[in-house]
Design an enzyme around this catalytic site. Structure first.
Site, PDB file in Angstrom:
ATOM      1  N   TYR A 140      46.039  78.190  11.523  1.00  0.00           N
ATOM      2  CA  TYR A 140      46.307  79.335  11.127  1.00  0.00           C
ATOM      3  C   TYR A 140      45.506  80.480  11.865  1.00  0.00           C
ATOM      4  O   TYR A 140      44.339  80.245  12.386  1.00  0.00           O
ATOM      5  CB  TYR A 140      45.261  79.129   9.683  1.00  0.00           C
ATOM      6  N   GLU A 182      49.219  87.803   9.616  1.00  0.00           N
ATOM      7  CA  GLU A 182      49.121  86.522   9.493  1.00  0.00           C
ATOM      8  C   GLU A 182      50.030  85.420  10.304  1.00  0.00           C
ATOM      9  O   GLU A 182      51.373  85.996  10.040  1.00  0.00           O
ATOM     10  CB  GLU A 182      48.876  86.180   7.997  1.00  0.00           C
TER      11      GLU A 182
END
Lengths: 399, 297
Positions: free
Chosen positions: A114, A208
Site C-alpha cells: 500500500y 493512493e
C-alpha cells in the site's frame, strides 16, 4: 474532485511511474479488441477487466475480473460488468452504475503493498504512508495494526528526500524475496519520489496506490491509481474539466456547485437554506436536536446574489422529499433583503406547498422582514435559531 | 489589553481596491480601526477614501507593495482580501514586510499553497490568522475583517471559532445576555491555516481582560482534540464549547474545505467527548451557546 483509475494512470505515465499496459473502453466490443491487442503486445494470455467507478473496494464488490480465456471471454465479462450497479463499501447500498471499463495486462504478482499520500493537517505537510498490507482497506490496517503503516512527511522546501524514500523501502523489507533487491528498492524509491512531486504539482488532496505491486521479476508497478484533486486549485488546472465524469457526480450537488453554492444531499425531510458553512451544519444539528431530520446541507455563502439565492431555494422546493423548509440567516456580509428577494422570487415561480420558517438576523434585517411580510406568502417568522428549529419541526409533524 | 489587536493596531489592507477589499475596508474604518495603508500592485499613489466613525473623511494612501506601505505608514498588521490563487503570495509579502500579524480573509486557497506558506513562516515571529476566516475583532477598539461590528459589545469573554456565521451567532447570543467580548478570533475553516485553537487559547489564558472563553469547533481534523489536551493541562479559565456537524455524513465536505469526516476521523462525537473530558462545558444545541457559557461564570 475525483477521477477514474485509468485517468489517474495516464497522469502516472506522464510522471514516469510504471503502470501496466491498458486501454479504457466504453463497450464490450472495445473491451474484446483491447484484450486481443494486449495479449498480442505482451504475449501474456491473461488480462484484467476493471469497472471504472469513483469508489474504492471495486475488487471485493465484483468489479474486477481476471480473464484467462482470451478476447472472447473478456468481451463476455465486459457485457456483464457494463451497466451493472456495482456495490462497494464506499458506494452505499444502491451502488454505482458501471459505464466505463479499463482492460489491463495481467502481471505475475509477488507482493502487494500500500502506498498513499495525504495532507496531514496536524503536521501541515504532505504525509507519505506505506504498508506491507496492500490490497486491503487501509482504514482497517490503521485501526487494527497501526504499526504496519510507515509514514514520512514531505518538507515543501526540499521535496521528499531520497533517504526518506529509502527508509520506507527498507522498512517494507522490499528486497526480501526479490530476484534483484537493488532494482526493486531503486524502482520503489523512484516511484515514491515521483508521486510526491505529482501530488504537489497536480494539486491532489489524496493519492493512493493500492496495491503497488512487486512482480516476480522484482519490478515495481502501480496496479491501481486513485487521485482526488483539491477543488480550490481548479483555477490553475484547465484539464480538470475534461477529466470530470459528470455521470459519477450527484446531479443536484453538481448543479449547486456550478451555481457557486455548497450543497450536500441528506436523508431527512426538512430543507435548509443557510449562510455560512458552520452555521449551516449547526442548523442541521439543531433540527435533529428538536426531533426533526435535515434534507440537505446548503450554504449560500457570504456574498450570494439574488439569483443564487433564488436558485438555491428552487433546489429545495423541487426536492420531492422536502416536507418543510427552514431559512436561517445571520447576515454578516450577506444582506437579509437579498435573501428575502430570492426566496420570494423562487416561490412566486414554483409555488410553496410546504411550511416555511424564516429566521433573519443581521444587515438590512428590517427590509428583509418587510419583503417577506408583504409578499403574501405564508411564512412563519422565527425569533432566533432555536425558535425557528422548533417551529419547523412542529409544522412538519402537524402536516 | 485583549489579544492580537487593539486601538494602537495599524492596518494595511492588501487588495483594498477590489470589491470585497474596498467594501470591508470602509466598514473597518467606520468602526474606528486604524487603516493606515492599502496595497494593490500598479495602483500605488492613489488615495482610498472612506468615512471614519464620526463621519469625517479618511484618506488612505495606496502603495504598490506591502514593504513600501509598512515603511511609509508604520503599519504592523495586514488584512488580506486578495483572490485565492494570489493569496498565498500576499501572506508571504506581508510577513516579509515585517507585519507582526497577518489576517487572511480569502476563501479557497489551494492546500498545497498553504503548506508552503506555513513552511516559509516557520521560525518567524509573525502570526497568521486564517485563511477562510471572518477576521479578528476587539470590540470598541479594532475590527479587522468582515464580521458585523454592531453585534459585538466590549467585555470579558474571549471567542475563538473555525466558522464565520456561527461565530456571529454565538456573539449575538452573548451580547443579548449582556456578556461582552474581549476579543473574537475566527481561525478559519481550511485544513491548513495559521493560529489554531491551542495558539489562541494560550493568548486568552494569559490575557488579563479575558475571564472565560467560548470556542466553536466543527467536524474534520483533530484541532479540537489538541485544544482539549491543552485545556486539561494548562487552562486557568472556564471554557464553553460547541461542535458543529454532529449530523454531517462521513466523506462529505460540508462547505469548509476542512470540514470533512475521513476514515472515521474527525467526528463531532469524538471532539465533544474530548472537550468534556477536559472540563469544557459543551452546549447541547447551537441556540444555547451563550447560556452554557454563562452557567460557568
Amino acid at each position: 474532485m475525483k477521477i477514474h483509475e485509468y485517468q489517474g494512470k495516464q497522469i502516472f505515465a506522464r510522471y514516469g511511474i510504471p503502470i501496466p499496459k491498458g486501454y479504457p473502453c466504453l463497450s464490450a466490443e472495445e473491451a474484446g479488441s483491447a484484450a486481443a491487442r494486449l495479449i498480442e503486445e505482451t504475449k501474456v494470455p491473461v488480462v484484467v477487466v476493471k469497472a471504472q467507478i469513483h469508489a474504492g473496494g471495486r475488487g471485493k464488490g465484483g468489479g474486477v475480473k481476471v480473464v484467462k480465456g482470451g478476447a472472447e471471454e473478456a468481451k463476455a465479462v465486459a457485457v456483464k460488468l457494463l451497466g451493472m450497479q456495482l456495490v462497494t463499501h464506499q458506494t452505499g447500498p444502491e451502488g454505482q452504475k458501471v459505464r466505463r471499463l479499463y482492460v489491463e495486462q495481467g502481471l505475475d504478482i509477488a507482493r502487494e503493498l500500500y502506498l498513499g499520500l495525504v495532507v496531514d493537517r496536524e503536521k501541515r505537510r504532505i504525509a507519505v504512508m506505506a504498508s506491507t498490507e496492500g490490497g486491503v482497506e487501509i482504514e482497517k490496517v490503521a485501526a487494527e495494526t497501526p504499526e504496519k503503516i510507515l509514514t514520512e512527511h514531505v518538507d515543501p522546501a526540499v521535496g521528499l528526500a531520497g533517504y526518506q524514500a529509502r527508509k520506507l523501502a527498507f522498512g517494507l523489507r522490499l528486497g526480501e524475496g526479490s530476484p534483484d533487491p537493488k532494482l526493486t528498492v531503486s524502482e520503489f524509491v523512484s516511484i515514491v519520489t515521483k508521486l510526491a512531486t505529482l501530488f504537489e504539482k497536480e494539486d491532489c488532496s489524496l493519492c493512493e496506490v493500492n496495491p503497488l505491486i512487486v512482480t516476480k521479476q522484482g519490478k515495481v508497478v502501480a496496479l491501481d491509481a486513485k487521485l482526488n484533486f483539491d477543488d480550490n486549485a481548479s483555477g490553475r488546472h484547465k484539464d480538470w474539466n475534461e477529466l470530470m465524469d459528470r455521470d459519477e457526480e450527484d446531479p443536484v450537488e453538481l448543479e449547486a456547485k456550478e451555481a457557486g453554492l455548497s450543497y450536500v444531499s441528506l436523508d431527512g425531510d426538512i430543507g435548509c437554506l443557510v449562510n455560512g458553512a458552520g452555521l449551516a451544519m449547526a442548523t442541521m444539528d439543531i433540527i435533529k436536536h428538536h426531533g426533526g431530520t435535515p434534507a440537505n446541507f446548503l450554504d449560500v455563502g457570504g456574498g450570494a446574489t439574488k439569483e443564487q439565492v433564488t436558485k438555491a431555494f428552487k433546489m429545495i422546493l423541487t426536492s420531492p422529499k422536502v416536507k418543510g423548509i427552514f431559512v436561517n440567516i445571520f447576515g454578516g456580509i450577506m444582506r437579509c433583503d437579498v435573501i428575502a428577494e430570492g426566496v420570494v422570487a423562487a416561490t412566486r415561480e414554483l409555488g410553496l406547498k410546504v411550511p416555511l420558517v424564516v429566521r433573519l438576523e443581521g444587515t438590512n434585517v428590517e427590509e428583509g422582514k418587510r419583503i417577506l411580510a408583504t409578499s403574501g406568502l405564508r411564512i412563519e417568522a422565527a425569533d432566533g435559531m432555536g425558535d425557528g428549529a422548533k417551529r419547523i419541526v412542529a409544522a412538519v409533524r402537524a402536516a | 489589553m485583549a489579544i492580537l489587536v487593539n486601538k494602537q493596531t495599524k492596518v494595511v489592507v492588501q487588495g483594498i481596491t477590489g470589491s470585497a477589499g474596498s467594501f470591508h475596508a470602509k466598514q473597518c474604518i467606520a468602526y474606528g480601526t486604524q487603516i493606515v495603508a492599502g496595497v494593490t500592485p500598479h495602483r500605488g499613489g492613489e488615495k482610498f477614501e472612506a468615512a471614519g466613525p464620526n463621519g469625517a473623511k479618511v484618506e488612505v494612501p495606496v502603495f504598490d507593495t506591502v514593504a513600501e506601505a509598512v515603511k511609509r505608514t508604520g503599519a504592523d498588521t495586514s488584512c488580506i482580501f486578495v483572490p485565492a490563487l494570489g493569496a498565498a503570495d500576499a501572506i508571504l509579502e506581508a510577513a516579509d514586510a515585517g507585519c507582526a500579524l497577518v489576517v487572511c480573509i480569502t476563501e479557497g486557497i489551494p492546500v498545497t499553497d498553504m503548506i508552503r506558506v506555513r513552511r516559509a513562516l516557520d521560525g518567524r515571529s509573525v502570526r497568521l490568522v486564517g485563511p477562510n476566516c471572518p477576521g479578528v475583532i476587539t470590540p470598541g477598539a479594532c475590527k479587522i475583517g468582515i464580521m458585523p461590528g454592531h453585534i459585538h459589545k466590549v467585555g470579558r469573554i474571549g471567542v475563538v471559532s473555525r466558522s464565520g456565521t456561527l461565530t456571529y451567532e454565538a456573539v449575538g447570543q452573548l451580547t443579548a445576555l449582556g456578556l461582552g467580548q474581549s476579543t473574537c478570533v475566527g481561525i478559519g475553516g481550511d485544513p491548513v491555516g495559521g493560529l489554531d485553537f491551542v495558539d489562541v487559547l494560550k493568548l486568552f489564558n494569559e490575557d488579563g481582560d479575558t475571564e472565560a472563553v467560548m470556542m466553536m469547533g466543527e467536524i474534520g481534523g483533530n484541532a479540537e482534540e489538541r485544544a482539549a489536551a491543552f485545556i486539561k493541562a494548562h487552562m486557568k479559565k472556564p471554557v464553553a464549547g460547541f461542535i458543529a456537524g454532529a449530523t454531517a455524513p462521513p466523506g462529505k465536505r460540508m462547505g469548509h474545505a476542512g470540514a470533512i469526516i475521513s476514515g472515521g476521523q474527525g467526528t463531532a462525537s469524538d471532539k465533544i467527548k474530548a472537550l468534556e473530558a477536559a472540563g469544557v462545558r459543551v452546549a447541547p444545541s447551537p441556540a444555547e451557546m451563550a447560556v452554557t457559557l454563562r452557567s460557568l461564570l
